[in-house]
Design an enzyme around this catalytic site. Structure first.
Site, mmCIF file in Angstrom:
data_model
loop_
_atom_site.group_PDB
_atom_site.id
_atom_site.type_symbol
_atom_site.label_atom_id
_atom_site.label_comp_id
_atom_site.label_asym_id
_atom_site.label_seq_id
_atom_site.Cartn_x
_atom_site.Cartn_y
_atom_site.Cartn_z
ATOM 1 N N TYR A 160 0.831 -1.202 0.000
ATOM 2 C CA TYR A 160 0.000 0.000 0.000
ATOM 3 C C TYR A 160 0.867 1.255 0.000
ATOM 4 O O TYR A 160 1.397 1.670 1.034
ATOM 5 C CB TYR A 160 -0.942 0.021 1.208
ATOM 6 C CG TYR A 160 -1.869 -1.168 1.306
ATOM 7 C CD1 TYR A 160 -2.199 -1.946 0.195
ATOM 8 C CD2 TYR A 160 -2.420 -1.526 2.531
ATOM 9 C CE1 TYR A 160 -3.055 -3.032 0.297
ATOM 10 C CE2 TYR A 160 -3.277 -2.617 2.641
ATOM 11 C CZ TYR A 160 -3.586 -3.366 1.529
ATOM 12 O OH TYR A 160 -4.424 -4.444 1.640
ATOM 13 N N HIS A 197 0.085 -12.350 1.042
ATOM 14 C CA HIS A 197 -0.645 -11.380 0.230
ATOM 15 C C HIS A 197 -0.668 -11.779 -1.250
ATOM 16 O O HIS A 197 0.373 -11.871 -1.888
ATOM 17 C CB HIS A 197 0.022 -10.002 0.379
ATOM 18 C CG HIS A 197 -0.852 -8.854 0.013
ATOM 19 N ND1 HIS A 197 -0.401 -7.554 0.018
ATOM 20 C CD2 HIS A 197 -2.166 -8.791 -0.348
ATOM 21 C CE1 HIS A 197 -1.387 -6.745 -0.329
ATOM 22 N NE2 HIS A 197 -2.464 -7.474 -0.559
#
Length: 321
Positions: free
Chosen positions: A56, A140
């Site tokens: 992010y 992830h």
């Protein structure tokens, strides 16, 4: 802390979790003060579950989150981050990050689901966050990396959990099929499911939910607004679904749900947020938030009471099971 204790904490703190992708400048820049105010407002509103990732904003979300949480008692909140993408100096920067985050591309992502990659990723996340531990770690988006994830990341995270370095681990993905493989083939505690178990869409998640129930694995549900389609009282004609323009049948279904919500004195986003909590396997719902105003709105949505007749009518019309 044991994995069972961590799962208990997820359930206790997980009525509404704060997702940090937006404060990593997802799609557009968020001024520093606005991002920090969003996290601070979440804290003031009683939110104690925070989820982030190196991905992010190339570490920006972790750094911003860590700045606000640095003054809070560490045992008073639950913190999760992710592994699978190491951040390394970009040998050929072009100016801006190509992966939808409005940040300079001085760093680049290196996919690495190996044991060493997992250990490095966690260590670097702890530095960016300014903390000494993670309560939950997710593998992830290992879509194209199953073999490395199951042979490298899973044993490494299992060992860290046994040592008490992390509280729990699992995987986070936009698909349910591979998450089900993790549930059935690895000793995961929790999975993060994005966009596949929502008021609009449930079919693909049924087998995963059954597996989670059987094995006592929790689900953290994210993407419950289906990339914005369910986030407004009335879907916009140009609304997106799965990060692409919504098709006419999908828009028609979303509008029918909006009609039903209006009929019962509630709203489409309130019903969309309430829906996952009806499934016992769902331990928490995490929403991405970028401003104090968004936090306050989401808290109001969380506290909305949805009439039981809405759910009965939605089931009778085939919108939910």
């Amino acid at each position: 802390m044991s994995s069972n204790q961590t799962m208990d904490r997820i359930r206790r703190t997980g009525a509404l979790g704060f997702g940090t992708a937006p404060i990593g400048n997802l799609y557009r820049p968020v001024p520093e003060a606005e991002a920090l105010a969003a996290v601070d407002t979440a804290w003031q509103q009683g939110i104690r579950h925070f989820d982030t990732a190196p991905h992010y904003g190339l570490g920006l979300a972790e750094r911003r989150l860590g700045e606000v949480l640095s003054g809070k008692p560490r045992d008073s909140y639950l913190l999760s981050s992710k592994v699978g993408r190491l951040l390394r100096p970009n040998p050929s920067p072009q100016g801006r990050d190509p992966e939808e985050f409005d940040v300079p591309d001085d760093l680049t992502r290196i996919y690495d689901y190996s044991r060493d990659g997992v250990l490095q990723s966690i260590e670097e996340s702890l530095v960016r966050l300014g903390t000494d531990r993670l309560d939950v770690v997710y593998i992830h988006d290992p879509d194209e990396h199953w073999d490395e994830a199951i042979s490298g990341a899973v044993p490494a995270l299992s060992e860290l959990r046994e040592q008490g370095v992390i509280g729990a681990y699992g995987a986070g993905m936009n698909q349910s099929a591979m998450l089900e493989r993790f549930v059935r083939e690895a000793d995961v505690d929790v999975v993060m499911l994005a966009g596949r178990f929502t008021l609009l869409e449930q079919a693909g998640a049924r087998s995963l939910i059954a597996a989670c129930r059987e094995r006592g694995v929790g689900i953290v549900d994210v993407g419950v607004f289906n990339s914005g389609l369910l986030s407004k009282d009335r879907p916009a004609p140009d609304a997106t679904y799965n990060y692409a323009p919504a098709s006419p049948p999908v828009l028609e279904r979303a509008n029918a749900l909006a009609d039903l919500a209006e009929k019962h004195g509630t709203t489409l986003p309130a019903a969309a947020l309430a829906f996952p909590y009806r499934e016992p396997a769902v331990a928490a719902v995490v929403l991405g938030m970028r401003s104090a105003e968004q936090v306050e709105r989401n808290v109001r949505l969380r506290d909305a009471v949805i009439p039981e007749q809405f759910w009965q009518d939605a089931a009778a019309l085939g919108y939910i099971s």
